[in-house]
Design a protein around this motif. Structure first.
Motif, short mmCIF file in Angstrom:
data_model
loop_
_atom_site.label_atom_id
_atom_site.label_comp_id
_atom_site.label_asym_id
_atom_site.label_seq_id
_atom_site.Cartn_x
_atom_site.Cartn_y
_atom_site.Cartn_z
N PRO A 1 1.02 -2.25 4.61
CA PRO A 1 1.37 -3.35 3.83
C PRO A 1 2.09 -3.00 2.64
CG PRO A 1 -0.85 -3.04 3.62
CD PRO A 1 -0.44 -2.03 4.67
N ASP B 1 0.91 -7.58 11.33
CA ASP B 1 0.93 -7.10 10.15
C ASP B 1 2.27 -7.75 9.39
OD1 ASP B 1 -1.22 -5.43 9.82
OD2 ASP B 1 -0.10 -4.03 10.82
N ASP C 1 1.49 -11.21 8.05
CA ASP C 1 0.80 -11.63 6.85
C ASP C 1 1.68 -11.18 5.72
OD1 ASP C 1 -1.68 -12.32 8.16
OD2 ASP C 1 -2.52 -10.37 8.44
N GLU C 2 2.82 -10.21 5.91
CA GLU C 2 3.48 -9.79 4.68
C GLU C 2 4.76 -10.36 4.55
OE1 GLU C 2 2.14 -7.29 2.84
OE2 GLU C 2 0.40 -7.29 3.96
#
Length: 138
Positions: free
Chosen positions: A75, A100, A103-104
């Motif tokens: 992240p 991922d 979410d980022e």
């Protein structure tokens, strides 16, 4: 005792990043591969993500290696790539990083990632509502 320990750890991390940052500058100036490698190994062992990113971000293969293998680095690296405006690099990451990225990524880039993944329904939701879809089945 706990806060004193965490304060000491924060000071070590800050000073460690400073020292390794200086080593990184020296390695680049002298084009010293061995010093570069030693700096990377120390940054990896001590989870100094800033130094690791600076070492590896020029070669995406190196960056992806650390993103796969260093806890907490994924992240951090994605965030730095986004902040640096390296959209092409972010959207070129292998599929293993797709979850991922959900979410980022900020909304203005999320729809591009969803389109790349051919998640058309979720992509249209993001574009239509301007909201992040909470649960996505990619």
């Amino acid at each position: 005792l706990g806060s004193a320990g965490s304060s000491g750890a924060a000071k070590w991390k800050e000073s460690g990043e400073e020292v390794l940052g200086a080593l990184l500058v020296m390695a680049k100036e002298e084009e010293n591969h061995m010093l570069n490698q030693a700096t990377a190994e120390l940054a990896e062992v001590h989870s100094l993500h800033g130094v690791l990113f600076d070492l590896s971000s020029a070669k995406m293969a190196d960056l992806e290696h650390y993103m796969r293998n260093i806890a907490g680095f994924r992240p951090y690296a994605m965030g730095r790539l986004v902040k640096a405006g390296r959209v092409r690099d972010v959207l070129s990451l292998p599929d293993e990083f797709s979850e991922d990225l959900l979410d980022e990524l900020p909304e203005d880039l999320l729809w591009l990632h969803l389109a790349r993944m051919q998640s058309w329904r979720e992509c249209s939701r993001v574009l239509g509502k301007g909201k992040y879809p909470k649960s996505l089945a990619l």
